[in-house]
Design an enzyme around this catalytic site. Structure first.
Site, PDB file in Angstrom:
ATOM      1  N   GLN A 176       6.677  11.956  -9.021  1.00 46.46           N
ATOM      2  CA  GLN A 176       6.945  10.471  -8.534  1.00 46.46           C
ATOM      3  C   GLN A 176       8.420   9.984  -8.788  1.00 46.46           C
ATOM      4  O   GLN A 176       8.806   9.258  -8.119  1.00 46.46           O
ATOM      5  CB  GLN A 176       6.034   9.547  -9.252  1.00 46.46           C
ATOM      6  CG  GLN A 176       4.719   9.764  -8.933  1.00 46.46           C
ATOM      7  CD  GLN A 176       3.681   9.281 -10.271  1.00 46.46           C
ATOM      8  OE1 GLN A 176       3.471   8.138 -10.093  1.00 46.46           O
ATOM      9  NE2 GLN A 176       3.389  10.116 -11.093  1.00 46.46           N
ATOM     10  N   ARG A 177       9.109  10.737  -9.707  1.00 44.17           N
ATOM     11  CA  ARG A 177      10.624  10.383  -9.821  1.00 44.17           C
ATOM     12  C   ARG A 177      11.365  11.266  -9.148  1.00 44.17           C
ATOM     13  O   ARG A 177      12.527  10.704  -8.852  1.00 44.17           O
ATOM     14  CB  ARG A 177      10.948  10.833 -11.324  1.00 44.17           C
ATOM     15  CG  ARG A 177      10.401  10.031 -12.337  1.00 44.17           C
ATOM     16  CD  ARG A 177      11.397  10.248 -13.699  1.00 44.17           C
ATOM     17  NE  ARG A 177      10.623   9.808 -14.815  1.00 44.17           N
ATOM     18  CZ  ARG A 177      10.745   8.429 -15.025  1.00 44.17           C
ATOM     19  NH1 ARG A 177      11.604   7.650 -14.639  1.00 44.17           N
ATOM     20  NH2 ARG A 177      10.230   8.003 -16.460  1.00 44.17           N
ATOM     21  N   ASP A 212       8.916   2.474 -12.749  1.00 42.38           N
ATOM     22  CA  ASP A 212       7.318   1.728 -13.039  1.00 42.38           C
ATOM     23  C   ASP A 212       7.232   0.265 -12.824  1.00 42.38           C
ATOM     24  O   ASP A 212       6.302  -0.497 -12.880  1.00 42.38           O
ATOM     25  CB  ASP A 212       7.688   1.614 -14.843  1.00 42.38           C
ATOM     26  CG  ASP A 212       7.712   3.089 -15.340  1.00 42.38           C
ATOM     27  OD1 ASP A 212       7.119   3.971 -14.501  1.00 42.38           O
ATOM     28  OD2 ASP A 212       7.989   2.991 -16.554  1.00 42.38           O
ATOM     29  N   GLY A 264       3.839   4.913 -14.873  1.00 42.94           N
ATOM     30  CA  GLY A 264       3.934   3.512 -14.958  1.00 42.94           C
ATOM     31  C   GLY A 264       3.845   3.068 -16.404  1.00 42.94           C
ATOM     32  O   GLY A 264       4.009   1.806 -16.725  1.00 42.94           O
ATOM     33  N   GLU A 309      20.263  -0.342  20.976  1.00 40.34           N
ATOM     34  CA  GLU A 309      20.005   0.062  22.504  1.00 40.34           C
ATOM     35  C   GLU A 309      20.639  -1.160  23.470  1.00 40.34           C
ATOM     36  O   GLU A 309      21.116  -0.849  24.502  1.00 40.34           O
ATOM     37  CB  GLU A 309      18.588   0.333  22.567  1.00 40.34           C
ATOM     38  CG  GLU A 309      17.603  -0.630  22.346  1.00 40.34           C
ATOM     39  CD  GLU A 309      16.445  -0.463  22.539  1.00 40.34           C
ATOM     40  OE1 GLU A 309      15.861   0.608  23.135  1.00 40.34           O
ATOM     41  OE2 GLU A 309      15.351  -1.226  22.251  1.00 40.34           O
ATOM     42  N   GLN A 328       8.795   4.427  16.623  1.00 40.04           N
ATOM     43  CA  GLN A 328       7.494   3.568  16.734  1.00 40.04           C
ATOM     44  C   GLN A 328       6.104   4.533  15.996  1.00 40.04           C
ATOM     45  O   GLN A 328       5.163   3.947  15.715  1.00 40.04           O
ATOM     46  CB  GLN A 328       6.938   3.252  18.072  1.00 40.04           C
ATOM     47  CG  GLN A 328       7.853   2.218  18.576  1.00 40.04           C
ATOM     48  CD  GLN A 328       7.610   1.952  20.020  1.00 40.04           C
ATOM     49  OE1 GLN A 328       6.863   2.543  20.547  1.00 40.04           O
ATOM     50  NE2 GLN A 328       8.194   1.050  20.879  1.00 40.04           N
ATOM     51  N   GLY A 375      15.383  -3.556  20.896  1.00 37.97           N
ATOM     52  CA  GLY A 375      15.825  -4.655  21.767  1.00 37.97           C
ATOM     53  C   GLY A 375      17.073  -5.303  21.664  1.00 37.97           C
ATOM     54  O   GLY A 375      18.176  -4.393  21.474  1.00 37.97           O
TER      55      GLY A 375
END
Length: 780
Positions: free
Chosen positions: A302-303, A168, A211, A630, A665, A576
């Site tokens: 949701q749990r 929540d 919630g 990488e 990506q 990178g």
């Protein structure tokens, strides 16, 4: 320095002679297992004994087999599991003193004086009551002859540390509770699925999310999916909201949208305090507008499911901090809760947080709704303000005559489109004309520029990649053409969304100001790259999505390795020269090592890692996971490391390698990236609007001060703007990374959780902070 002090400073001796028990209580939440795993492993690392308490407080009361010693191997393969492996239960017995007396007896008999509780505010309040009564409970046990005076003396004080596990996010003092991010993942997965069917049939969908009395899940999922309306308990709609809602839905249909999405929190109310339910809304929309309307209550979905990368890292970091807080506590230290503020681990007094959490409920009951939003904390307030900016607005008739151009630069990443959408819509709300530049700086030089409208970006939030198109080309050699096009299209400001190329390209434009006056316009760079290597920001849009992709792949690979046994996987990640993805994926997937450029390594280190894995294969955990960035080393390539491990592990384990490549990506953006991008896009244009007010010179825009070209970034606890020129000094341009990076301090945690005997620097431990700074004025 005395020897006592030295021993105290040695983290591997901090827990010697101490015992820690860990329990999960109340509603389960994804990421609890990561917290349990970290608590157990760091506890053992410090030399302490660690115990599981099964079935929450009920197990503490019942004792016996419910309280069992935990071992290193017993928490293996827990990271990727949802829920809580050690069980949780709502316990009535513990609420009575008699139950707490039994619990105290069970702990004293095992010499446990440190309790780590993972749960919601109710569970943590219970823990604090237990702590305050502790000495009285011991006196009673001695009086009844159930424990000796010696036992009572040895267990004279109980330390308690809490971690908030609750989907929540209703606990004040922490930005995110364990499980919230994963619950948002489940909600957004459903919204994305529903969107496609709703568009097919031109439907309106009403989604009810969990919630309890907190609207966080509803609010953030509404921001992340661009919902037409959200109903939350903290801010009931104004009177006459039914008319406003129907008008809003009709307008979006008239603008060409084929669907409507309304998100309602389960505790949503109107100004009179009466519930607003999904059924009520469905009837309203169907009767008033005749739209084909469906209501979906998400419930316990949701749990469930596997925890997100964020929740695993959060649980792991909190677990480490909890053990340190327990072992550093004195009888005078108030019970604390370890929490996250921005990317900082903090310790907060437990009862202060509980008090503020209760204050929210009181404020809502007394209909002081603005105060309730403030008490929920900065993160909640920022989300609400962003939502208000983007929703329920009418496009103004008056124009500002300002033209703002938006471009994407560098490699594509998930979340770029959400940032463009927010920037475009906020710009239009401010009365500006928004221009889309296709294909980055090259497109700006080649005049690939066109107006972009409110409707164009309507459903962009959940789209991966870059709709505008993006290129790595830098502007340096095109400055003349760019200047001509800025003049031709009368561009007054630039929003540059992208990675390191966006940063260096922005710098090149600033340097070009000396020669080309057209470049003297406000510019803002929004970091968006999977590599998370842009100076001026702790996080980049897109990095969270990439991290989740890597984590999910590692989970599958670990499953395969667990089946075949005695197998080590070597996985190459992007980034990178920046080791962020490899390090954070190492934490969230439970890797044995992660090789990165920022932490130099040699053949001796590789040998030590192989030996470590050979030892590991003698245990019940017969698999290994190695991550390699990488560009971490040009000689120790992925093939080299694979060959080395294969050769050295002969007869003990075999190896496989995976290069994850461009899948990192792609994909739809995670809730974090959508929400972060939306806030960044909105903030960038608001900053530009303010900046332009001070940049008029002789009837036109002229901006050439350093602070007129900035990076908008997330720094520790909030969004901030820093001049590009200032950040130049903090940048390693050869390797395209910032000179100092916050996440490097998390690397020791990864190694300790992989059972390396290294030194955990406890000098930078989180100080105790206060949530209640002053008493609020008494309202008469």
């Amino acid at each position: 320095m005395s020897t006592v002090n030295t021993a105290a400073m040695d983290p591997t001796k901090m827990g010697v002679g101490r015992a820690i028990a860990v329990l999960t209580s109340g509603g389960d939440a994804q990421g609890m297992n990561a917290a349990v795993r970290a608590t157990v492993r760091v506890g053992l690392y410090t030399g302490a004994k660690v115990f599981f308490v099964h079935e929450g407080y009920q197990g503490l009361v019942d004792g016996g087999d419910n309280i069992r010693p935990a071992t290193w191997e017993s928490v293996s393969m827990m990271l990727q599991l949802g829920g809580t492996v050690i069980g949780s239960a709502r316990c009535m017995d513990f609420q009575a003193r008699e139950g707490r007396l039994k619990a105290a007896y069970n702990l004293v008999k095992l010499s446990i004086t440190n309790l780590c509780v993972i749960g919601g505010d109710g569970s943590l309040t219970g823990a604090n009551i237990f702590r305050t009564e502790w000495s009285d409970l011991l006196k009673e046990l001695v009086a009844k002859g159930r424990i000796t005076k010696e036992e009572a003396k040895n267990s004279s004080h109980l330390n308690i540390v809490g971690m908030v596990g609750s989907i929540d996010n209703d606990f004040c003092g922490t930005d995110m509770t364990i499980g919230t991010d994963s619950a948002l993942h489940r909600i957004i997965e459903v919204v994305d699925s529903i969107t496609t069917t709703a568009q097919s049939h031109q439907r309106a969908f009403i989604l009810e999310v969990m919630g309890r009395h907190c609207g966080y899940l509803a609010l953030v999922s509404a921001l992340a999916c661009g919902a037409d309306w959200v109903f939350i308990p903290e801010m009931p709609p104004d009177d006459g909201w039914e008319d406003h809602l129907c008008r809003r839905l009709t307008e979006t249909r008239n603008w060409g949208s084929r669907l409507n999405v309304i998100i309602v929190a389960e505790g949503a109310i109107n100004k009179e305090g009466k519930p607003i339910t999904s059924d009520h809304l469905r009837e309203l929309v169907t009767k008033r507008l005749g739209f084909d309307t469906r209501a979906t209550i998400l419930g316990h979905v949701q749990r469930g499911g596997t925890p997100s990368a964020f929740d695993r890292v959060l649980g792991s970091r909190m677990g480490v901090e909890a053990v340190m807080a327990l072992l550093e506590a004195t009888p005078e230290t108030p019970a604390c809760v370890v929490s996250l503020s921005g990317n900082q681990a903090v310790r907060l007094p437990l009862m202060e947080c509980v008090q503020v959490t209760k204050d929210v409920t009181v404020a809502m009951k007394e209909r002081r709704f603005d105060e309730a939003v403030k008490l929920r904390g900065k993160s909640f307030e920022n989300n609400w303000n962003t939502y208000k900016l983007l929703a329920h607005v009418r496009v103004p008739d008056t124009k500002s005559n300002i033209n703002v151009a938006i471009l994407n630069v560098g490699a594509p990443c998930a979340g770029m489109n959400a940032a463009v959408r927010a920037a475009v819509r906020i710009g239009i709300i401010q009365g500006h004309n928004m221009l889309a530049v296709h294909d980055g700086f090259e497109g700006l030089a080649e005049a690939k520029i066109e107006p972009i409208t409110w409707n164009t970006v309507g459903d962009w939030t959940g789209n991966g990649g870059s709709v505008l198109g993006t290129k790595r080309v830098l502007p340096g050699k095109y400055l003349e053409e760019i200047s001509l096009n800025i003049a031709k299209y009368n561009i007054h400001a630039l929003v540059i969304i992208g990675g390191f190329e966006a940063f260096s390209g922005g710098l090149e434009l600033v340097q070009g100001r000396e020669k080309y006056e057209e470049l003297c316009i406000p510019m803002v760079v929004i970091p968006a790259t999977v590599s998370n290597n842009v100076p001026g920001s702790d996080f980049s849009i897109g990095a969270d999505t990439a991290l989740n992709t890597i984590t999910t792949t590692c989970d599958r690979i670990k499953q395969s390795a667990a089946g075949t046994k005695r197998r080590v996987f070597i996985i190459e990640t992007m980034g990178g020269y920046c080791g962020y993805l490899a390090t954070m994926a190492g934490l969230s997937a439970g890797a044995d090592a992660a090789y990165i450029y920022e932490e130099k390594f040699a053949i001796r280190d590789l040998e030590a890692n192989v030996e470590h894995l050979v030892e590991k294969m003698k245990t019940t955990v017969k698999r290994g996971l190695i991550l390699r960035n990488e560009s971490c080393n040009s000689n120790y390539t992925t093939d080299f490391i694979f060959n080395l491990y294969s050769e050295e592990g002969k007869g003990v384990f075999d190896c496989r390698k995976n290069v994850l490549g461009h899948m990192q990506q792609g994909g739809t953006p995670t809730p974090f990236d959508r929400n972060f991008a939306t806030k960044m896009g909105a903030k960038s244009v608001l900053w530009i609007t303010e900046k332009l007010k001070g940049c008029y010179r002789h009837g036109r825009i002229f901006a050439n001060t350093p602070d007129s070209a900035c990076v908008l970034g997330m720094r520790k606890r909030g969004l901030m703007l820093q001049p590009l020129a200032e950040l130049k000094e903090q940048t390693d341009f050869e390797h395209r990374i910032p000179k100092s990076q916050w996440w490097l301090k998390l690397r020791p945690i990864m190694k300790i959780l992989a059972k390396y005997k290294i030194n955990l620097d406890t000098s930078e431990h989180a100080p105790m902070e206060h949530v209640i700074s002053e008493k609020p004025p008494v309202r008469l």
